[in-house]
Design an enzyme around this catalytic site. Structure first.
Site, PDB file in Angstrom:
ATOM      1  NE  ARG A  77      -0.088  -8.534  -1.137  1.00  0.00           N
ATOM      2  CZ  ARG A  77      -0.592  -7.359  -1.533  1.00  0.00           C
ATOM      3  NH1 ARG A  77      -1.848  -7.048  -1.253  1.00  0.00           N
ATOM      4  NH2 ARG A  77       0.146  -6.499  -2.216  1.00  0.00           N
ATOM      5  CB  CYS A 133      -7.100   0.623   3.863  1.00  0.00           C
ATOM      6  SG  CYS A 133      -8.685   0.539   2.994  1.00  0.00           S
TER       7      CYS A 133
END
Length: 409
Positions: free
Chosen positions: A225, A353
């Site tokens: 992020r 993921c």
């Protein structure tokens, strides 16, 4: 083994022996050739190949994984001191790789990667959120929780409660009941609220350890992020599968001109809105409850050119090898549509993921999407999960997150 051992003994197949010698901690039920003694589910057994001692682990005949190794040292004594050392080792590692404020909001225990099978411990400020999928670890949880509490206290860290998020279906396959709630003991209290505030990369979030996904918040993308935030200045950002708004919030604080956050869940959109308000970003962000697949199709068909930075952070499209090909088609579809939407010179952050989507396969998916969109990808960064979710090279299951940032040219 020279001395008499107190544990039942399981003899394993040559295939399992090779896996264990290469460092893998799991032994499947079909790999056990012989059992000596009467092992109890959740109890310890010694693992041998012929007459050679290979390790000691938790036994569970109900589970597909019949033995989860916790030690390869025949001299280990598995008392509270053993588990205190293991907990301290995990905490010292996090202190090193997640220094300063990052240590207040990180994963403290990452299961097999910390030689504590099936155990996840996430720290959200002063609250620990715990999830466990191993029967043996469940039976010693009092020892583990007090070791965590005491070790953190001695390090000068403030912890006010331990919340158990054991409401996952995987536990039933291990013979464990599903439940969630505060852990209580004479020395560990239960706070009044399950909601706490954390700060990550300068972004404030409200985390509900009772109702949030997984343990309450996804910590593994912390530094990914931050990487998005570094590129966001002046960009018009579309944050897909936003959940709590984390990528969008980082982009907005990074100076994005505007951010649109999309998720199919209204509850997720409400959470993202609340986090935007918490950070004073209401005016720089808008929120849309929609199916990302449908939205990307609609925008592509309408030749939308509103965005020059698209973020794709989908949930795992597959959790087994049987559905890998279907998942690959899903990943290709969303990335293809994102690439078509972006102007040349635009930016794409994309990830998977799922452990079963290997890095090699994910790269092939992205390359095919780029060819089909008549675009080229200029790689800016290739990243993985944050180091508080460590990857053991001898345990492939610990390596699951693939994260790429490209310029589309």
């Amino acid at each position: 083994m020279k001395q008499e051992r107190p544990y039942p003994k399981v003899t394993i197949s040559p295939k399992a022996e090779a896996s264990v010698r290469h460092g893998h901690p799991w032994i499947y039920g079909e790999e056990i050739l012989q059992i000596e003694g009467e092992p109890q589910n959740g109890g310890l057994v010694d693992v041998v190949a012929g007459k050679t001692f290979l390790g000691t682990g938790f036994y569970n005949s109900i589970s597909k994984i019949a033995v989860r190794l916790i030690s390869r040292n025949a001299n280990d004594v598995f008392d509270h001191r053993f588990w205190r050392r293991r907990v301290e080792y995990a905490l010292r590692y996090r202190k090193t790789v997640m220094p300063g404020a990052d240590f207040t909001c990180c994963r403290l225990v990452h299961g097999e990667a910390d030689q504590m099978p099936g155990l996840t411990v996430d720290r959200f400020g002063s609250i620990l959120s715990v999830q466990n999928t191993c029967l043996g670890m469940e039976q010693i949880k009092d020892t583990l929780y007090h070791a965590l509490w005491d070790a953190l206290t001695e390090m000068g860290e403030t912890v006010i409660g331990i919340y158990e998020r054991n409401d996952i279906g995987l536990r039933t396959r291990e013979g464990l009941a599903e439940y969630k709630g505060w852990y209580r003991s004479d020395t560990i209290p239960a706070p009044a609220s399950t909601v706490t505030e954390i700060q990550e990369n300068g972004v404030r979030y409200l985390v509900d350890v009772e109702k949030g996904q997984k343990t309450g918040f996804f910590l593994d993308q912390k530094y990914n992020r931050a990487a998005v935030a570094r590129l966001a200045r002046g960009k018009r950002v579309l944050d897909c599968f936003t959940y709590s708004g984390s990528f969008g919030l980082n982009a907005a604080l990074g100076g994005a001109a505007h951010v649109t956050c999309v998720d199919i869940s209204q509850a997720a959109i409400d959470l993202a809105k609340a986090n935007a308000a918490l950070n004073g970003l209401d005016g720089k962000m808008d929120f849309l409850c929609a199916d990302v697949f449908d939205l990307l199709t609609e925008l592509a068909e309408g030749k939308c050119r509103d965005y020059d930075f698209i973020i794709l952070d989908p949930p795992a499209f597959t959790k087994s090898r049987k559905t890998v090909q279907a998942a690959a088609r899903g990943y290709k579809e969303i990335n293809l549509k994102a690439m078509k939407l972006l102007p040349r010179g635009g930016y794409l952050a994309t990830c998977s993921c799922s452990h079963f989507i290997t890095d090699d396969l994910f790269r092939k998916i992205l390359a095919k999407a780029a060819r089909n969109s008549a675009k080229s990808l200029r790689q800016i960064e290739a990243r993985q999960q944050a180091p508080d979710h460590p990857i053991l090279w001898n345990v492939p299951e610990t390596d699951y997150l693939k994260f790429y940032i490209f310029q589309v040219v």
